[in-house]
Design a protein around this motif. Structure first.
Motif, PDB file in Angstrom:
ATOM      1  N   ILE A 164       9.582  -0.006  17.064  1.00 55.44           N
ATOM      2  CA  ILE A 164       9.596  -1.469  16.622  1.00 55.44           C
ATOM      3  C   ILE A 164      10.575  -2.305  17.432  1.00 55.44           C
ATOM      4  CG2 ILE A 164       9.942  -2.784  14.591  1.00 55.44           C
ATOM      5  CD1 ILE A 164       8.683  -0.414  13.083  1.00 55.44           C
ATOM      6  N   ILE A 177      10.283  -5.972   8.232  1.00 60.70           N
ATOM      7  CA  ILE A 177       9.731  -4.771   7.646  1.00 60.70           C
ATOM      8  C   ILE A 177      10.567  -4.286   6.730  1.00 60.70           C
ATOM      9  CG2 ILE A 177       9.960  -3.061   9.082  1.00 60.70           C
ATOM     10  CD1 ILE A 177       6.896  -3.924   7.168  1.00 60.70           C
ATOM     11  N   THR A 181       9.787  -3.649   2.870  1.00 65.32           N
ATOM     12  CA  THR A 181       9.638  -2.396   2.005  1.00 65.32           C
ATOM     13  C   THR A 181      10.562  -2.271   0.805  1.00 65.32           C
ATOM     14  OG1 THR A 181       9.077  -1.594   4.177  1.00 65.32           O
ATOM     15  CG2 THR A 181       9.789  -0.099   2.461  1.00 65.32           C
ATOM     16  N   SER A 242       1.443  -7.165   7.672  1.00 65.52           N
ATOM     17  CA  SER A 242       2.878  -6.449   7.395  1.00 65.52           C
ATOM     18  C   SER A 242       3.028  -6.236   5.788  1.00 65.52           C
ATOM     19  CB  SER A 242       3.962  -7.437   7.883  1.00 65.52           C
ATOM     20  OG  SER A 242       3.911  -7.790   9.336  1.00 65.52           O
ATOM     21  N   ALA A 245       1.335  -3.105   4.791  1.00 63.26           N
ATOM     22  CA  ALA A 245       1.736  -2.137   5.426  1.00 63.26           C
ATOM     23  C   ALA A 245       3.017  -1.480   4.421  1.00 63.26           C
ATOM     24  CB  ALA A 245       2.449  -2.252   6.787  1.00 63.26           C
ATOM     25  N   ALA A 246       3.727  -2.384   4.243  1.00 58.71           N
ATOM     26  CA  ALA A 246       5.014  -2.235   3.222  1.00 58.71           C
ATOM     27  C   ALA A 246       4.756  -1.779   1.876  1.00 58.71           C
ATOM     28  CB  ALA A 246       6.031  -3.804   3.183  1.00 58.71           C
ATOM     29  N   VAL A 289       5.953   3.640   6.438  1.00 57.15           N
ATOM     30  CA  VAL A 289       5.710   2.377   7.148  1.00 57.15           C
ATOM     31  C   VAL A 289       6.094   2.297   8.323  1.00 57.15           C
ATOM     32  CG1 VAL A 289       6.814   0.012   6.611  1.00 57.15           C
ATOM     33  CG2 VAL A 289       6.451   1.406   4.619  1.00 57.15           C
ATOM     34  N   PHE A 293       3.409   0.185  10.794  1.00 55.10           N
ATOM     35  CA  PHE A 293       3.877  -1.354  11.025  1.00 55.10           C
ATOM     36  C   PHE A 293       3.901  -1.318  12.584  1.00 55.10           C
ATOM     37  CE2 PHE A 293       7.077  -4.280  11.904  1.00 55.10           C
ATOM     38  CZ  PHE A 293       6.643  -5.594  11.451  1.00 55.10           C
ATOM     39  N   TYR A 294       4.393  -0.288  13.229  1.00 53.51           N
ATOM     40  CA  TYR A 294       4.640  -0.267  14.823  1.00 53.51           C
ATOM     41  C   TYR A 294       3.147  -0.491  15.481  1.00 53.51           C
ATOM     42  CZ  TYR A 294       4.873   1.452  19.503  1.00 53.51           C
ATOM     43  OH  TYR A 294       4.894   1.332  20.882  1.00 53.51           O
TER      44      TYR A 294
END
Length: 310
Positions: A164, A177, A181, A242, A245-246, A289, A293-294
């Motif tokens: 990331i 992120i 999270t 985002s 994903a979190a 995550v 996320f990446y």
């Protein structure tokens, strides 16, 4: 290379996060001794007020230092995992894992993603040699399986935080992120303490309930919108992806590590964040995550640069 400590957006974000933390700490001060829940919440706020500046300095560091920091964090997580599983005295497996983490960090540094994705297979091959070198078979299946599990979750998966960092505006993405999270997790836990009765998975994580999840999830996505200036693009695709994903990746990471802890019958090994448990419990949300996320950001960035079809 990265070093963003002097950039206005970095200073502004750090100021906002610390202001919120210190304000909450000041307000919570008057309620801290009401019961065990408020005492735990107070201790958690104090701990995060100390840990947050360290986190910002680490993710905003220049050159390879952010990666070095992530590597140290990963090795500390491995240590806790081996202590939980009673494998810490199995030095061959422990040192093989530490070498594997160093290898993963180096591959991120040189940008070799193909070899990085092959590392779990290479690592497994190396771990299979340990019983042969030791000329021993006793409990080796368990040791090999646990070592590979740790490498996949705490090494390969978590170290996507390093990938990331290499994306466009990478340090800001990593900060973004991480904030989402942690806020989702802390909101979910705090609301569960005072509100709701429908447990999510009562045999795995009795401290969390569905009411808290459905309150914390939209608040986290709202936070993703508020901090979208940290993203390479402010469009809905980026900040909604985002936030999701979190929420879902963070929940999955917490559940998987809770399964391992409960199966072992061990809750914590020492205390890292007071009121939240050991070091592993701090990073467990990022295990899932980080890769989710990446690849989301990588895909959305790739879509932006696709040629327009006439």
């Amino acid at each position: 290379m990265w070093k963003i400590w002097n950039e206005p957006i970095y200073v502004q974000t750090f100021t906002i996060v610390m202001s919120v933390l210190l304000t909450l700490t000041g307000v919570f001060f008057f309620f801290r001794n009401r019961n065990t829940h408020t005492q735990a919440g107070w201790a958690s706020l104090i701990s995060w007020s100390v840990a947050t500046p360290i986190l910002f300095v680490l993710l905003g560091a220049s050159g390879p230092w952010a990666l070095v920091g992530l590597g140290i964090v990963t090795i500390m997580a491995f240590k806790i995992f081996f202590q939980l599983t009673g494998m810490y005295h199995r030095s061959y497996f422990v040192w093989m894992s530490y070498l594997g983490v160093c290898g993963l960090a180096y591959l991120i540094h040189v940008g070799n993603r193909e070899l990085y994705n092959l590392m779990p297979m290479i690592f497994f091959g190396a771990v299979c040699l340990i019983p042969i070198v030791r000329n021993s078979h006793k409990q080796m299946i368990q040791y090999m399986a646990l070592t590979l599990m740790a490498f996949m979750l705490l090494g390969w998966s978590f170290l996507h935080m390093g990938w990331i960092l290499k994306l466009d505006r990478g340090p800001y993405l990593a900060i973004y992120i991480t904030i989402l999270t942690e806020v989702f997790d802390n909101l979910s836990l705090a609301i569960s303490r005072f509100f709701g009765s429908h447990k999510m998975f009562s045999r795995i994580t009795p401290r969390r309930n569905w009411e808290a999840f459905f309150i914390a999830a939209p608040l986290t996505i709202l936070l993703a919108f508020s901090f979208r200036h940290l993203l390479p693009e402010r469009s809905e695709q980026f900040w909604i992806a985002s936030g999701i994903a979190a929420v879902f990746g963070g929940s999955l990471g917490d559940l998987v590590l809770s399964v391992i802890r409960r199966d072992l019958g061990i809750k914590d090994v020492g205390v890292f964040i007071i009121g939240r448990g050991d070091f592993l419990s701090v990073i467990d949300r990022l295990i899932f995550v980080a890769p989710i996320f990446y690849y989301l950001m990588w895909y959305l960035e790739a879509q932006k640069h696709l040629p327009v079809v006439p």
